[in-house]
Design an enzyme around this catalytic site. Sequence first.
Site, short mmCIF file in Angstrom:
data_model
loop_
_atom_site.label_atom_id
_atom_site.label_comp_id
_atom_site.label_asym_id
_atom_site.label_seq_id
_atom_site.Cartn_x
_atom_site.Cartn_y
_atom_site.Cartn_z
N GLN A 128 7.83 21.99 23.34
CA GLN A 128 7.69 21.79 21.90
C GLN A 128 7.02 23.03 21.33
O GLN A 128 6.05 23.52 21.90
CB GLN A 128 6.84 20.54 21.60
CG GLN A 128 7.02 20.06 20.17
CD GLN A 128 6.24 18.78 19.88
OE1 GLN A 128 5.31 18.42 20.58
NE2 GLN A 128 6.62 18.09 18.83
N MET A 261 1.02 16.21 26.01
CA MET A 261 2.37 16.40 25.51
C MET A 261 3.18 15.18 25.95
O MET A 261 3.23 14.84 27.14
CB MET A 261 2.97 17.70 26.06
CG MET A 261 4.41 17.94 25.63
SD MET A 261 4.55 18.16 23.82
CE MET A 261 6.18 17.44 23.55
N GLU A 287 -0.34 10.07 23.05
CA GLU A 287 0.91 10.43 23.74
C GLU A 287 1.76 9.19 24.00
O GLU A 287 2.98 9.23 23.90
CB GLU A 287 0.63 11.20 25.03
CG GLU A 287 -0.28 12.42 24.89
CD GLU A 287 -0.01 13.31 23.69
OE1 GLU A 287 1.15 13.39 23.26
OE2 GLU A 287 -0.96 13.91 23.14
N GLU A 309 4.03 13.60 14.09
CA GLU A 309 2.59 13.60 14.38
C GLU A 309 1.77 12.71 13.44
O GLU A 309 0.81 12.08 13.87
CB GLU A 309 2.05 15.03 14.39
CG GLU A 309 2.72 15.94 15.43
CD GLU A 309 2.56 15.47 16.88
OE1 GLU A 309 1.70 14.61 17.15
OE2 GLU A 309 3.32 15.96 17.74
N TYR A 374 -0.76 16.02 11.13
CA TYR A 374 -1.38 14.89 11.81
C TYR A 374 -2.23 14.06 10.84
O TYR A 374 -2.06 12.86 10.71
CB TYR A 374 -2.31 15.38 12.93
CG TYR A 374 -1.65 16.06 14.10
CD1 TYR A 374 -1.15 17.35 14.01
CD2 TYR A 374 -1.58 15.42 15.34
CE1 TYR A 374 -0.58 17.98 15.10
CE2 TYR A 374 -1.00 16.05 16.44
CZ TYR A 374 -0.50 17.33 16.31
OH TYR A 374 0.06 17.95 17.40
N ARG A 544 -7.23 25.31 26.88
CA ARG A 544 -6.74 24.39 25.84
C ARG A 544 -7.04 24.99 24.45
O ARG A 544 -8.19 25.23 24.11
CB ARG A 544 -7.42 23.03 26.00
CG ARG A 544 -6.95 21.99 25.03
CD ARG A 544 -7.60 20.65 25.31
NE ARG A 544 -7.24 19.69 24.29
CZ ARG A 544 -7.78 18.49 24.17
NH1 ARG A 544 -8.71 18.10 25.04
NH2 ARG A 544 -7.41 17.68 23.20
N1 BES Z 1 3.10 16.73 20.48
C1 BES Z 1 1.76 17.19 20.46
C2 BES Z 1 1.58 18.53 21.11
C3 BES Z 1 2.39 19.66 20.51
C4 BES Z 1 2.74 19.71 19.18
C5 BES Z 1 2.77 20.70 21.32
C6 BES Z 1 3.50 20.77 18.68
C7 BES Z 1 3.51 21.75 20.81
C8 BES Z 1 3.88 21.79 19.49
C9 BES Z 1 0.81 16.19 21.09
O1 BES Z 1 1.13 14.87 20.81
C10 BES Z 1 -0.58 16.42 20.54
O2 BES Z 1 -0.73 16.65 19.39
N2 BES Z 1 -1.61 16.37 21.34
C11 BES Z 1 -2.96 16.57 20.87
C12 BES Z 1 -3.80 15.36 21.06
C13 BES Z 1 -3.62 14.27 20.06
C14 BES Z 1 -4.67 13.19 20.31
C15 BES Z 1 -3.71 14.71 18.62
C16 BES Z 1 -3.55 17.74 21.65
O3 BES Z 1 -2.81 18.41 22.37
O4 BES Z 1 -4.75 17.98 21.55
#
Ligand code: BES
Length: 594
Positions: A128, A261, A287, A309, A374, A544
């Site tokens: 993604q 992810m 997730e 999101e 988000y 991260r």
């Molecule tokens: N789908 C996303 C990760 C993402 C978004 C990867 C766009 C690449 C491009 C995933 O669901 C996400 O947002 N994870 C968050 C945690 C969540 C609790 C908001 C993270 O990675 O911190």
Amino acid sequence: MANPDPHSFFDDAQPRTTRIHLSLTADFAARRLTGNVALHLSPGEGPLDLDTKGLDIHAASGPDGAAIPWSLGDETPILGRRLRVELPAGCPSVRIEYATTPEALGLQWLTPSQTEGKRHPFLFSQFQSIHARTMIPLQDSPKARITYHADITVPEPLAVVMSAGPSGVVQGSERGYRTFSFEMPQPIPPYLLALAIGEIESRDLSPRSRVWAEPGTVEAAAWEFAEIEGMIRTAESLFGPYEWDRYDMLVLPPSFPYGGMENPRMTFLTPTLLAGDRSLVDVVANELAHSWTGNLVTNADMDHFWLNEGWTVWAERRIQEALHGPDKSVLDWALGQTALDLELARFGPESPLTKLRTDLAGVDPDDAFSSIPYEKGSRFLTLIERAVGRPRFDAFVRDYIARFRFTSITSEEFLAFVEDKLPGVAASVGARGWLEEPGIPANAPVFHSAALESLTALAGRWPEESARPQPDVAASWSPLELLVYLQHLPRETDRDGCEWLDANLHLTDRGNCEILVEWLTIAAGSDYDPVFPRIRQFLTRVGRMKYLRPLYGALGRHRRTRALAHEVFAAASEGYHVLSRRVVESVMAKYPID
Ligand code: BES
């Protein structure tokens, strides 16, 4: 419309890939995957445009083995290169021989020293939003959903997992190699295709869920996520049956650039969730919630990313509320508000990137990534929820998922569905303004609780002596309460304040990385040198992005901390994912040059 997706060469007037068959061998020494992909197509002939980025294309042929003409377009900075295949009449599939390149943005090749076990290399994918094309030539748009079969050959003793059901392991034709096969029967957008290879083991958590991790991490992971089945059932009670058969998880090495992810059937997770007290499972709730919002109902392209999101944050907080009560979810909303405020300040409230429905033609989605879709998106949905009442909204959610499951939709399709099911509501909440205007509208929902008021009031009085929490009171706070408190403290405080915080709240030794990073950010911003070794250690291990951005940002405040940032980055950046490296570079570019 020929090219509906601004981030893909996908042409919806051409034949469509319905299924792919992938056959690849991993070469860790060369950092390449080599083999072929067969794209099975809907009827049609003539040009077929595929996305590629940094792939070495060798040949294309039809099912009869006859060569098919192909050509690569010029390199473009964001999209990569268009691969045009000239399909002869009646050609149901095309097979492309190719290899990936070591620089593939969607693949991170780790040396043994970057793993927990230190004995074997590791490979993981992160596609993604538009990086599937760095592993496979395909129509890399969420509108072009595919099912897939994959045969992945790797050296022993490495194992493979994918976002699919496993369908067997056999000895490879070469000695010392094994081929792992997978079948994904449900149509997914290409960005949900996922692969990981490493020395990994699994532990069963429930009849439909297990967790995978390196041997040294797997027990801790099994304990941390032991309650997953209850979470799946709660989500099913809210959003309808879980449609993906299994819900497995993989805990990756610490350079994984995201928290999680939502790869279907195999969520990928950062090891920073292993707090030792189950306090960070909200990321798993997120997730898991994507199994409905995002994976079943998908954004048509990145201009509608909030549909993935925003919906998922809303769904995650409903799961948390159902499991732990409304007071907990109010604190989650408060964390979200802090993230939202920071992003509004970073972009400026008039920035087009603060719209829900964006226009990202010519913009790299990785550069546009933020908490706005988000947190603004989930607030917009809560506004509708509050306007119509929960029972009606919950029925609407189920209708929405049932209507659009296994499709990829736009904000306009969403709005039309709202108008159909909840007539008049979109206009009454100002939906157009929410979607098309920058910033946060004045009618944004507000979230209150007594605990939140008292935590923010207390933090707001810092550094008054009398505002320091009583140690026994602070000790009774949940990790979430402590985090909300820390987030509301000033970003810089004096040495005495730092000493007090660490001595009384025991921050430097926390296993909960949200709390740890919040503290290290305050300490870095305060030039508080006793924690410099911990900052160095953390930034050297963890890649991260959510943690690198604030920590490297805070290190920019003082001469000594800037020096620390440069020193740590020089040593650590090779271990970071390319995307993480880019984020840190952009943060450090704003530092004054000493
Ligand atoms: N789908 C996303 C990760 C993402 C978004 C990867 C766009 C690449 C491009 C995933 O669901 C996400 O947002 N994870 C968050 C945690 C969540 C609790 C908001 C993270 O990675 O911190």
